[in-house]
Write an enzyme that holds these catalytic residues in place. Structure first.
Site, PDB file in Angstrom:
ATOM      1  N   HIS A  98      18.840  35.373  14.013  1.00 38.62           N
ATOM      2  CA  HIS A  98      19.833  36.131  13.241  1.00 38.62           C
ATOM      3  C   HIS A  98      21.129  36.146  14.058  1.00 38.62           C
ATOM      4  CE1 HIS A  98      21.664  39.822  11.549  1.00 38.62           C
ATOM      5  NE2 HIS A  98      20.867  39.653  10.507  1.00 38.62           N
ATOM      6  N   ASP A 175      13.394  40.282  19.426  1.00 39.13           N
ATOM      7  CA  ASP A 175      14.038  40.899  18.259  1.00 39.13           C
ATOM      8  C   ASP A 175      12.929  41.198  17.242  1.00 39.13           C
ATOM      9  OD1 ASP A 175      15.140  41.346  15.771  1.00 39.13           O
ATOM     10  OD2 ASP A 175      16.593  39.703  15.863  1.00 39.13           O
ATOM     11  N   GLN A 178      12.157  42.248  11.973  1.00 42.04           N
ATOM     12  CA  GLN A 178      11.329  41.985  10.784  1.00 42.04           C
ATOM     13  C   GLN A 178       9.852  42.301  11.007  1.00 42.04           C
ATOM     14  OE1 GLN A 178      12.428  41.450   7.814  1.00 42.04           O
ATOM     15  NE2 GLN A 178      14.570  41.185   8.395  1.00 42.04           N
ATOM     16  N   LYS A 201      14.202  49.435   8.784  1.00 36.41           N
ATOM     17  CA  LYS A 201      13.437  48.452   7.999  1.00 36.41           C
ATOM     18  C   LYS A 201      11.996  48.960   7.912  1.00 36.41           C
ATOM     19  CE  LYS A 201      16.593  44.782   9.442  1.00 36.41           C
ATOM     20  NZ  LYS A 201      17.300  43.986   8.457  1.00 36.41           N
ATOM     21  N   CYS A 339      22.752  36.060   7.185  1.00 40.36           N
ATOM     22  CA  CYS A 339      23.225  36.186   8.583  1.00 40.36           C
ATOM     23  C   CYS A 339      22.432  35.305   9.533  1.00 40.36           C
ATOM     24  CB  CYS A 339      23.151  37.638   9.081  1.00 40.36           C
ATOM     25  SG  CYS A 339      24.047  38.806   8.087  1.00 40.36           S
TER      26      CYS A 339
END
Ligand SMILES: Cc1ncc(COP(=O)(O)O)c(C=O)c1O
Length: 381
Positions: A98, A175, A178, A201, A339
């Protein structure tokens, strides 16, 4: 409200317990944290600390003081990338990052001669961890990897990457935008040195929340300097965590809400959340394949992806598909490049983009059925 299928951007709906907790804090407590000695301020401190504890419990962190709150994972990643890497360092990353990772890295490449290697992967975003080992150089100081692609959904072999990083004494920054809350993560088992997370999220918290969990000894310069509520005579940021990285009044209302949504996630259990989502993903992959002219990107295997499925319908522009889904069927999806231009380069969709559905814990098979029915009629036209 129509059918919300944009959970990869932010989750919706949010649990009532989280909304009620934030309302209660704002109506009945109100004080900020870390700055007062009166009862309401102490209660605000307690609630913020509770959220740090919940984060540790979820990711197997050992010290709540090493949970740093930020306004989102973008700020977390920027803090670690900019605060750790030095001129001439080498970093290894994935080919599907991302922009929250890619842009800070490219900026350091331009301004501080950072050397960047991207690990090879298939056009479905599948990485072979061994390929990463071959990219290691004497000046490699950091591996920064997404845990799952926000376009292809592909889950990366973080545990194996962690072993390689440990063997070569290189720090690993993950990261988890998600995966946090949707897929089990254990920073100890996976040898993750820093886990960056976002609160809004799959952790089901409010927007404006995020952070990073430090699971190692690592010198990271803070991104911001300012008030921390204590040690005010120091001219520089204190050298202890979390204050070192938390300058300015924190988003107490958001952190209180995040603490409560984490409690909610714990009550259900991440394994159960994953089980439910995996079954929905499996169902969605099967049903979507019935749509004429659909091209689904990413692995067609629910065990290999999180709830992110990107696709195009023949030559119909992705924007038109998304617009019709919204205007005519009240179905919310995300369209464009998400993105993540490097992922779209792999997919061959940098020019046209793609439609992306983001499946979350509150979606149902019925939602997928309505989506498929709508896509079938759009495709037919
Ligand atoms: C993989 C990944 N990283 C980083 C981000 C940035 O998240 P935030 O906007 O919460 O900082 C996202 C959000 O879409 C993402 O999917």
């Amino acid at each position: 409200m129509g059918i919300y299928l944009d959970n990869a951007a932010t989750s919706y709906p949010k649990p009532d317990v989280m909304i009620n907790k934030m309302t209660d804090y704002m109506k009945n407590i109100g004080a900020t944290a870390g700055r007062g000695g009166y009862k309401a301020a102490v209660e605000a401190d307690r609630l913020v600390y509770f959220c740090r504890e919940m984060i540790c419990k979820l990711f197997n962190g050992s010290d709540p003081a090493k949970v740093i709150f930020t306004s989102n994972i973008t700020e977390s990643l920027n803090t670690v990338i900019n605060g750790f890497l030095e001129k001439g360092d080498h970093v290894i990353t994935s080919g599907i990052e991302h922009n929250a990772v890619w842009r800070p890295l490219k900026t350091l490449e331009r301004d501080k001669c950072l050397e960047i290697s991207t690990a090879p992967c298939t056009n479905e975003g599948i990485t072979n961890a061994e390929d990463i080992e071959e990219l290691i150089r004497p000046n490699t100081r950091l591996i920064v990897f997404t845990h799952a692609s926000n376009v292809l959904g592909t889950i990366q072999p973080i545990g194996e990457i962690g072993k390689i990083a440990k063997r070569h004494n290189i720090k690993l920054l993950v990261d988890s935008a998600q995966t946090a809350g949707a897929y089990p993560i254990d920073v100890v088992k996976d040898n993750i040195d820093i886990l960056a997370f976002t609160g809004h999220k799959s952790l089901l918290g409010p927007t404006g929340t995020g952070g990073f969990l430090i699971n190692c000894d690592m010198c990271i310069e803070p991104l911001k300097a300012g008030g921390t509520g204590g040690d005010s005579t120091l001219e520089f940021q204190p050298d202890y965590s979390p204050n070192r990285y938390e300058a300015g009044t924190p988003n107490v209302a958001g952190i209180v809400g995040l603490g409560e949504s984490l409690k909610y996630v714990h009550t259900i259990g991440v394994d159960k959340i994953r089980e439910k989502e995996e079954s929905l993903i499996n169902y969605a992959l099967k049903r979507l394949s019935e749509v004429k002219d659909i091209e689904i990107y990413g692995p067609k295997d629910s065990t290999k992806i999180v709830g992110v499925i990107a696709f195009n319908l023949g030559d119909i522009p992705a924007e038109d598909v998304a617009h019709e889904l919204d205007a005519k069927y009240d179905i919310m999806v995300r369209v464009g490049l998400h993105c993540a231009p490097t992922a779209h380069t792999l997919m061959g969709t940098l020019k046209k983009g793609a439609v992306r559905i983001g499946i979350g814990y509150f979606n149902t098979k019925k939602h997928i059925d309505v989506l498929v029915k709508a896509l079938k009629s759009i495709s037919k036209k």
